[in-house]
Design an enzyme around this catalytic site. Structure first.
Site, PDB file in Angstrom:
ATOM      1  N   TRP A  74     102.882 132.059  34.952  1.00 23.85           N
ATOM      2  CA  TRP A  74     103.279 132.987  36.042  1.00 23.85           C
ATOM      3  C   TRP A  74     103.755 134.196  35.371  1.00 23.85           C
ATOM      4  O   TRP A  74     104.790 134.266  34.902  1.00 23.85           O
ATOM      5  CB  TRP A  74     104.315 132.102  36.815  1.00 23.85           C
ATOM      6  CG  TRP A  74     104.247 132.911  38.352  1.00 23.85           C
ATOM      7  CD1 TRP A  74     103.594 132.824  39.288  1.00 23.85           C
ATOM      8  CD2 TRP A  74     105.192 133.974  38.935  1.00 23.85           C
ATOM      9  NE1 TRP A  74     103.700 133.440  40.577  1.00 23.85           N
ATOM     10  CE2 TRP A  74     104.666 134.129  40.041  1.00 23.85           C
ATOM     11  CE3 TRP A  74     106.639 134.452  38.337  1.00 23.85           C
ATOM     12  CZ2 TRP A  74     105.691 135.003  40.804  1.00 23.85           C
ATOM     13  CZ3 TRP A  74     107.329 135.142  39.094  1.00 23.85           C
ATOM     14  CH2 TRP A  74     106.725 135.461  40.456  1.00 23.85           C
ATOM     15  N   CYS A  93     105.923 129.258  35.901  1.00 26.62           N
ATOM     16  CA  CYS A  93     105.671 128.795  34.633  1.00 26.62           C
ATOM     17  C   CYS A  93     106.012 127.230  34.480  1.00 26.62           C
ATOM     18  O   CYS A  93     106.814 126.852  34.939  1.00 26.62           O
ATOM     19  CB  CYS A  93     106.178 129.338  33.361  1.00 26.62           C
ATOM     20  SG  CYS A  93     106.031 131.108  33.169  1.00 26.62           S
ATOM     21  N   HIS A 110     116.709 148.257  69.782  1.00 25.01           N
ATOM     22  CA  HIS A 110     117.213 149.329  68.969  1.00 25.01           C
ATOM     23  C   HIS A 110     116.350 149.485  67.862  1.00 25.01           C
ATOM     24  O   HIS A 110     116.537 149.901  66.849  1.00 25.01           O
ATOM     25  CB  HIS A 110     118.756 148.546  68.419  1.00 25.01           C
ATOM     26  CG  HIS A 110     119.768 148.148  69.348  1.00 25.01           C
ATOM     27  ND1 HIS A 110     120.294 149.342  69.866  1.00 25.01           N
ATOM     28  CD2 HIS A 110     120.325 147.257  69.711  1.00 25.01           C
ATOM     29  CE1 HIS A 110     120.905 148.787  70.643  1.00 25.01           C
ATOM     30  NE2 HIS A 110     121.188 147.694  70.734  1.00 25.01           N
ATOM     31  N   LYS A 165     107.260 131.885  57.043  1.00 28.63           N
ATOM     32  CA  LYS A 165     106.380 131.020  56.618  1.00 28.63           C
ATOM     33  C   LYS A 165     105.099 131.491  57.013  1.00 28.63           C
ATOM     34  O   LYS A 165     104.169 131.623  56.362  1.00 28.63           O
ATOM     35  CB  LYS A 165     106.306 129.742  57.791  1.00 28.63           C
ATOM     36  CG  LYS A 165     107.549 128.672  57.420  1.00 28.63           C
ATOM     37  CD  LYS A 165     107.156 127.736  56.533  1.00 28.63           C
ATOM     38  CE  LYS A 165     107.691 128.305  55.261  1.00 28.63           C
ATOM     39  NZ  LYS A 165     108.835 128.162  54.874  1.00 28.63           N
ATOM     40  N   GLU A 205     112.853 132.180  59.599  1.00 27.71           N
ATOM     41  CA  GLU A 205     112.086 131.117  58.947  1.00 27.71           C
ATOM     42  C   GLU A 205     110.582 130.896  59.516  1.00 27.71           C
ATOM     43  O   GLU A 205     109.668 131.049  58.577  1.00 27.71           O
ATOM     44  CB  GLU A 205     112.852 129.559  59.066  1.00 27.71           C
ATOM     45  CG  GLU A 205     112.241 128.639  58.432  1.00 27.71           C
ATOM     46  CD  GLU A 205     111.770 128.713  56.933  1.00 27.71           C
ATOM     47  OE1 GLU A 205     112.470 129.647  56.461  1.00 27.71           O
ATOM     48  OE2 GLU A 205     110.898 128.131  56.344  1.00 27.71           O
ATOM     49  N   ARG A 220     103.445 124.679  41.554  1.00 20.45           N
ATOM     50  CA  ARG A 220     104.518 125.706  41.451  1.00 20.45           C
ATOM     51  C   ARG A 220     103.915 127.093  41.239  1.00 20.45           C
ATOM     52  O   ARG A 220     104.943 128.055  41.623  1.00 20.45           O
ATOM     53  CB  ARG A 220     105.272 125.358  40.139  1.00 20.45           C
ATOM     54  CG  ARG A 220     105.998 124.284  39.884  1.00 20.45           C
ATOM     55  CD  ARG A 220     106.281 123.567  38.584  1.00 20.45           C
ATOM     56  NE  ARG A 220     107.134 124.546  37.839  1.00 20.45           N
ATOM     57  CZ  ARG A 220     108.416 124.211  37.874  1.00 20.45           C
ATOM     58  NH1 ARG A 220     109.107 123.310  38.171  1.00 20.45           N
ATOM     59  NH2 ARG A 220     109.131 125.109  37.179  1.00 20.45           N
ATOM     60  N   LYS A 241     106.616 127.984  43.714  1.00 21.37           N
ATOM     61  CA  LYS A 241     107.573 127.246  44.329  1.00 21.37           C
ATOM     62  C   LYS A 241     108.980 126.998  43.656  1.00 21.37           C
ATOM     63  O   LYS A 241     109.771 127.055  44.637  1.00 21.37           O
ATOM     64  CB  LYS A 241     106.679 125.592  44.163  1.00 21.37           C
ATOM     65  CG  LYS A 241     107.530 124.596  44.641  1.00 21.37           C
ATOM     66  CD  LYS A 241     107.456 124.394  45.989  1.00 21.37           C
ATOM     67  CE  LYS A 241     108.491 123.505  46.648  1.00 21.37           C
ATOM     68  NZ  LYS A 241     108.604 123.808  48.229  1.00 21.37           N
ATOM     69  N   GLU A 295     104.543 134.002  54.172  1.00 19.76           N
ATOM     70  CA  GLU A 295     103.950 133.430  52.989  1.00 19.76           C
ATOM     71  C   GLU A 295     102.474 132.834  52.981  1.00 19.76           C
ATOM     72  O   GLU A 295     101.989 133.136  51.830  1.00 19.76           O
ATOM     73  CB  GLU A 295     104.856 131.982  52.827  1.00 19.76           C
ATOM     74  CG  GLU A 295     106.242 132.619  52.508  1.00 19.76           C
ATOM     75  CD  GLU A 295     107.088 131.041  52.162  1.00 19.76           C
ATOM     76  OE1 GLU A 295     107.685 130.873  51.155  1.00 19.76           O
ATOM     77  OE2 GLU A 295     107.044 130.346  53.274  1.00 19.76           O
ATOM     78  N   ASN A 355     109.220 129.035  28.969  1.00 19.89           N
ATOM     79  CA  ASN A 355     109.353 129.297  30.319  1.00 19.89           C
ATOM     80  C   ASN A 355     110.570 130.325  30.185  1.00 19.89           C
ATOM     81  O   ASN A 355     111.583 129.857  29.732  1.00 19.89           O
ATOM     82  CB  ASN A 355     109.586 128.242  31.382  1.00 19.89           C
ATOM     83  CG  ASN A 355     108.364 127.352  31.660  1.00 19.89           C
ATOM     84  OD1 ASN A 355     107.448 127.969  31.252  1.00 19.89           O
ATOM     85  ND2 ASN A 355     109.006 126.240  32.358  1.00 19.89           N
ATOM     86  N   GLY A 356     110.809 131.389  31.243  1.00 23.40           N
ATOM     87  CA  GLY A 356     111.988 132.153  31.210  1.00 23.40           C
ATOM     88  C   GLY A 356     111.720 133.411  30.781  1.00 23.40           C
ATOM     89  O   GLY A 356     110.636 133.878  30.391  1.00 23.40           O
TER      90      GLY A 356
HETATM   91  C1  G6P Z   1     110.706 130.020  46.575  1.00 23.67           C
HETATM   92  C2  G6P Z   1     109.863 129.136  47.102  1.00 23.67           C
HETATM   93  C3  G6P Z   1     110.592 129.264  48.603  1.00 23.67           C
HETATM   94  C4  G6P Z   1     112.033 128.588  48.231  1.00 23.67           C
HETATM   95  C5  G6P Z   1     113.066 129.512  47.464  1.00 23.67           C
HETATM   96  C6  G6P Z   1     114.187 128.999  47.052  1.00 23.67           C
HETATM   97  O1  G6P Z   1     110.535 131.379  46.884  1.00 23.67           O
HETATM   98  O2  G6P Z   1     108.597 129.439  47.356  1.00 23.67           O
HETATM   99  O3  G6P Z   1     109.893 128.144  49.459  1.00 23.67           O
HETATM  100  O4  G6P Z   1     112.687 128.842  49.542  1.00 23.67           O
HETATM  101  O5  G6P Z   1     112.051 129.586  46.248  1.00 23.67           O
HETATM  102  O6  G6P Z   1     114.025 127.883  46.350  1.00 23.67           O
HETATM  103  P1  G6P Z   1     114.932 126.598  46.137  1.00 23.67           P
HETATM  104  O7  G6P Z   1     114.321 125.531  45.613  1.00 23.67           O
HETATM  105  O8  G6P Z   1     116.302 127.015  45.555  1.00 23.67           O
HETATM  106  O9  G6P Z   1     115.359 126.190  47.610  1.00 23.67           O
END
Ligand code: G6P
Length: 609
Positions: free
Chosen positions: A75, A2, A505, A486, A482, A27, A604, A489, A99-100
């Site tokens: 959101w 949000c 395993h 990616k 990672e 975001r 985000k 995502e 928000n929240g």
């Molecule tokens: C969300 C984002 C990720 C990020 C994670 C942690 O899931 O989509 O890209 O790694 O939050 O966010 P931060 O701002 O704490 O690194």
């Protein structure tokens, strides 16, 4: 996640609110809305499902011009994405954006319903609107109504409130969700992220937890949770507004991948001496504080968590300090055992991730030696609440999939490892080698970015795949994690990462010609072991894609693709090998036609639990 924007100004504020929402689009959100006190017509609200562009379209048939207003991108948490659940929410003559999460919304809703308030949405936010209206009917003004409302709310909130009876006043409050005040000339703004307001101001006041404020054209009054008047400095936002443009790039993610040489250079500015790292950035008594560290705990979420996992290898090997790494959502709810002299490190791009922030607050009560935030946003809650801070200077990261924030976190962590090693008089050669390697890193990243075209061609082989396996060993195991994150995502391909030694395993059972296996194969002490693991894959008909050191001398043959990377010093290798994996996921997403910068269902900055 949000987003909130609000404004009180002499000029028409609708375009400012809409531009603010557009700047918060990155975001992640599912609906948007705006409420403007339209000159002479009361509060006009417009909401729309989908993108801000759809809200703009809706505004064409419901034009609102005015000098006071609030806006929101939602959101969904409570209640599915729909126009009726979109903010702002109204009650009588007021409007609210939030928000929240209001945790006691259920009991408040039941009470308000029994008092005759009718709910038109499934959200927790509508409770706030009715509660404000209820208190306003018993109080002299909105300020008192807001205070009585805040006393009743449990959970997390950033709020923006307007009322028809006070046509030149914007109210706001924060507890557990970020909110800033922007100052203009005879105008004030609020936003959940300063980026939303950079088109109108670069002067910001950062509210503290529990604060609420009353803003007019010429005044900004802030009170804390005890209603004590507070004064905070106005801070200039350092990043230039133009950095929010995609420029020549098709997507923010690609732009941010290409910005990495610059981001690394900026992050290292002032941190490296000739043959020593310069620790002054951690404060005047940094050296003695670093010497006191006996143990390290790292806590983070998502991509930032992966940076922590890499750092554990560095820290234990180069400083001898025991290190444990944990996702914040787990850490915050368990009893942690904290040996004497333990430093808690939180890692975050945004500095507003709800679980990471909660973990820091929890840690502050656990007897740590101190807390350090490694973060990309200077004014964020995490940075303000930690004892020490180390800023990464990646610049604003807009693409939901984190790229330059991750590599700059790794840079900061390798720097910190070197600083801790230095204060422990560990091998000077190792320290000097780390410093040399960090200095040369931007050039190496530039070199690896030249593989873009080759990786683009490779991406087509993923077009019809539903699963992929990523393998690595040592510091490159978290890099494989990672890489898998990616890919899932932004291309929605199911991807998993394994420490290559674990292959037999379990995951080997999945390997066939439809399962691409991506390996990260630098020329390090584990290369020979990795080679055997890769043979196990080939023997089962798996398609192998190796991101390998040019000196690695891996087997060639059908079903094997090598992408060769230059030889690099072992410490910085995980940073360098991240780059081709970012490019791979980007190009696969392009082939699959997904929304690269705003992948479905993701946000985000995850500011709710
Ligand atoms: C969300 C984002 C990720 C990020 C994670 C942690 O899931 O989509 O890209 O790694 O939050 O966010 P931060 O701002 O704490 O690194």
């Amino acid at each position: 996640m949000c987003g909130i924007v609000g404004a009180v100004a002499l000029r028409n504020i609708t375009p400012i609110l809409i531009e603010g929402l557009r700047r918060l689009e990155y975001r992640g959100y599912d609906s948007a809305g705006v409420a403007v006190l339209d000159d002479g017509n009361g509060i006009k609200r417009t909401r729309a499902m989908g993108k801000v562009a759809e809200l703009e379209q809706a505004l064409e048939s419901n034009t609102a011009n005015g000098h006071l207003g609030i806006a929101h991108t939602r959101w969904a948490t409570h209640g599915k994405p729909s126009e009726r659940n979109a903010h702002p929410h109204l009650s009588e003559r007021l409007a609210v954006v939030h928000n929240g999460i209001i945790e006691n919304h259920h009991s408040l809703r039941t009470r308000l319903q029994s008092q005759g308030y009718e709910f038109t949405s499934d959200t927790d936010t509508e409770v706030v609107a009715h509660l404000l209206a209820h208190h306003y009917s018993h109080k002299p003004d909105m300020l008192s109504a807001l205070r009585s409302t805040l006393e009743e709310l449990r959970g997390a909130y950033a709020l923006g409130v307007i009322h028809q009876d006070e046509p030149s006043t914007l109210y706001c409050a924060r507890m557990g969700s970020p909110l800033v005040i922007g100052e203009g000339s005879e105008e004030h703004f609020i936003a959940s992220d300063p980026l939303a307001l950079l088109q109108v101001t670069d002067q910001f006041i950062y509210l503290e937890e529990g604060d609420h404020a009353r803003l007019t054209l010429n005044s900004c009054e802030i009170w804390n949770s005890q209603n004590r008047s507070m004064t905070y400095p106005v801070q200039r936002y350092a990043h230039a507004a133009h950095s929010l443009d995609k420029g020549e790039y098709r997507h923010f993610m690609l732009k941010e991948i290409y910005e990495q040489p610059r981001a690394v250079t900026d992050t290292l500015a002032g941190l490296l001496g000739e043959d020593r790292v310069l620790t002054a950035v951690l404060g005047p008594d940094a050296e003695s504080r670093l010497k006191d560290v006996r143990n390290i705990h790292i806590v983070a979420c998502g991509t930032s968590y992966h940076a922590g996992l890499v750092a554990r290898y560095w820290l234990e090997e180069q400083t001898g300090l025991p290190c444990q790494v944990e996702v914040a959502s787990e850490y915050r709810y368990r009893s942690v055992s904290v040996p004497e002299g333990t430093l808690l490190i939180t890692l975050s791009q945004s500095g507003e991730t709800a679980d990471t922030l909660a973990a820091l607050r929890y840690a502050k009560k656990q007897g740590y030696l101190g807390t350090l935030a490694i973060c990309n946003v200077a004014g964020s809650s995490l940075v303000r609440e930690a004892d020490w801070r180390l800023l990464t200077h990646a610049g604003p990261e807009i693409g939901v999939a984190s790229t330059k924030a991750f590599t700059t976190q790794l840079v900061a962590l390798l720097w910190l490892t070197t600083a801790l090693a230095q204060e422990r008089d560990r091998a000077p050669d190792m320290i000097a080698a780390n410093i040399r390697a960090l200095r040369g890193l931007p050039k190496l990243i530039e070199q690896v970015l030249e593989l873009d075209g080759v990786i683009e061609n490779l991406a087509y082989s993923f077009a019809n795949k539903h699963h992929a396996l990523f393998l690595g060993r040592g510091t490159h195991y978290p890099i494989a994690m990672e890489g898998a994150l990616k890919l899932k995502e932004i291309s929605y391909i199911h991807a998993e990462a394994y420490a290559a030694g674990e292959l037999k395993h379990g995951p080997l059972a999945l390997v066939d010609e439809d399962m691409p296996v991506v390996s990260v194969a630098p020329s390090d002490s584990l290369l020979e072991k990795l080679k055997s693991n890769l043979q196990e894959v080939r023997a089962r008909g798996g398609q192998l894609i190796n991101f390998a050191c040019e000196r690695a001398d891996l087997d060639n043959g059908d079903g094997i693709t090598h992408i060769k990377l230059p030889w690099v010093y072992e410490s910085i290798s995980p940073i360098v090998y991240t780059i081709p994996l970012q490019l791979l996921s980007y190009h696969v997403a392009l082939v699959k036609g997904t929304d690269v910068d705003k992948p479905r269902n993701l946000a985000k900055s995850v500011t709710v639990e």
